[in-house]
Motif scaffolding. Structure first.
Motif, PDB file in Angstrom:
ATOM      1  N   UNK A  57      10.446 125.806  76.737  1.00  0.00           N
ATOM      2  CA  UNK A  57      11.234 124.976  75.610  1.00  0.00           C
ATOM      3  C   UNK A  57      10.236 123.218  75.951  1.00  0.00           C
ATOM      4  N   UNK A  58       9.926 122.842  74.781  1.00  0.00           N
ATOM      5  CA  UNK A  58       9.669 121.124  74.851  1.00  0.00           C
ATOM      6  C   UNK A  58      11.212 120.313  74.800  1.00  0.00           C
ATOM      7  N   UNK A  59      11.211 119.460  75.656  1.00  0.00           N
ATOM      8  CA  UNK A  59      12.289 118.667  76.155  1.00  0.00           C
ATOM      9  C   UNK A  59      12.396 117.630  73.808  1.00  0.00           C
ATOM     10  N   UNK A  60      13.588 117.785  73.084  1.00  0.00           N
ATOM     11  CA  UNK A  60      13.803 116.681  71.766  1.00  0.00           C
ATOM     12  C   UNK A  60      12.971 115.647  71.528  1.00  0.00           C
TER      13      UNK A  60
END
Length: 163
Positions: A123-126
């Motif tokens: 997951x990529x940090x928003x």
């Protein structure tokens, strides 16, 4: 996608929680020598250590002096300067620091994914929300050529802001 043979990461504050490791190593050393191990002591150590590293960066002291003086200054501050030997405290501290490492959240997952070439699945940090801009009316109180204005303390709610 470019495939790299080697990925170098700065471990401190990227993979490892250095502050937690530092705090735990200091706690263990102070306990071993019968010295207080509470949060104020750690805070005092951090201030002393940070100031000495800043002096080192300016070329004012060398590292050999720094690593002993940080403990000598802490012992002086707590009235325990006659025992134990600050150089011995530093050796014990460095040994403890090397014995434990605390991973930051997500570090182990990243390393496993990197080893399996699956980093794109993580997951990529928003993105951060844009800052809200507000218009305010400001009233200044003038008296005899002076303005009633002060800056809030550096710590706490609304730190550093003017009021």
């Amino acid at each position: 996608m470019t495939r790299y043979d080697v990925v170098l990461l700065d471990a401190d504050r990227t993979l490892l929680d250095f502050e937690r490791s530092e705090r735990e190593a200091l706690r263990r050393v102070l306990k071993k020598w019968g010295l207080p191990q509470d949060d104020p002591v750690y805070g005092d150590y951090s201030k002393i250590n940070d100031a000495l590293w800043a002096a080192f960066a300016r070329g004012e002291i060398d590292q050999d002096f720094l690593v002993v003086e940080r403990f000598a200054a802490l012992l002086r501050l707590y009235g325990a300067s006659d025992s134990p030997d600050p150089a011995r405290l530093n050796r014990d501290y460095m040994e403890c620091l090397g014995q434990e490492a605390f991973l930051l959240p997500g570090a182990a997952d990243f390393c496993r994914a990197n080893a399996q070439d699956r980093t794109r699945e993580l997951p990529v940090r928003p993105a951060k929300k844009p800052r809200r801009v507000e218009e305010r009316e400001v009233f200044l109180l003038f008296h005899e050529g002076r303005v009633a204005l002060r800056r809030r303390p550096a710590k706490g709610l609304l730190a550093g802001l003017w009021e």
